[in-house]
Scaffold this motif. Sequence first.
Motif, PDB file in Angstrom:
ATOM      1  N   PRO A 106     -49.047  16.494  23.263  1.00 15.76           N
ATOM      2  CA  PRO A 106     -48.591  17.888  23.340  1.00 15.76           C
ATOM      3  C   PRO A 106     -47.080  18.059  23.194  1.00 15.76           C
ATOM      4  O   PRO A 106     -46.624  19.122  22.794  1.00 15.76           O
ATOM      5  N   ASP A 107     -46.326  16.999  23.476  1.00 10.52           N
ATOM      6  CA  ASP A 107     -44.867  17.096  23.401  1.00 10.52           C
ATOM      7  C   ASP A 107     -44.295  16.559  22.093  1.00 10.52           C
ATOM      8  O   ASP A 107     -43.077  16.440  21.953  1.00 10.52           O
ATOM      9  N   MET A 138     -54.558  16.188  18.127  1.00 12.92           N
ATOM     10  CA  MET A 138     -53.147  15.838  18.321  1.00 12.92           C
ATOM     11  C   MET A 138     -52.459  16.780  19.309  1.00 12.92           C
ATOM     12  O   MET A 138     -51.567  16.366  20.045  1.00 12.92           O
ATOM     13  N   ARG A 139     -52.854  18.029  19.330  1.00 15.79           N
ATOM     14  CA  ARG A 139     -52.291  18.959  20.319  1.00 15.79           C
ATOM     15  C   ARG A 139     -52.641  18.513  21.733  1.00 15.79           C
ATOM     16  O   ARG A 139     -51.876  18.708  22.662  1.00 15.79           O
TER      17      ARG A 139
END
Length: 179
Positions: free
Chosen positions: A120-121, A115-116
């Motif tokens: 990322p946002d 998920m990172r």
Amino acid sequence: RFAGSAEPLALILREIGRPGFATFLGASAVIALPTVLLAFLFGQSRIFFTMARDGLLPLGLAKVSKRGAPVRITWITAAIVAVIAGLLPLAEIAALANAGTLAAFVAVCACMLVMRRRAPDAVRTFRAPAATLVGIVGILGCLYLFFSLPSKTQLYFGLWNLLGLVIYFVYARPRALAE
């Protein structure tokens, strides 16, 4: 001597002259163990309920009572847990529970890393310093602990998950995709 004890911490407390603390620890364990088991029972029954509601288990298991509680699946989960508890030694149940918990932690760490990268946002409700490092170390640590479990436990864990995959591909996946 401590490693062979059923209650090593209480034994250590008695050895260092703290019998009152040892008794308190034992009483706390007697109170805490059923509480933890009930929490797991309710949590697992809610997971089964959601799976049934999503078509991964028979839809009749997702029925709720007049008060909105998933009574049917809770009773079935309790029966399954009772059979397992009646047939397997506590040490094997604990080892299997440890294997499942470690596998879940590996999945959480892996999902965090994915998920990172993919989002990322995305809004994060909490921050983890060095998230990539924490995720990788978490995965490696859990895998180390998993492979430190008895090979019999690893085999049972693998068989249990294989059974779950068979049920998923034979029963659940066709029904979940149909909806």
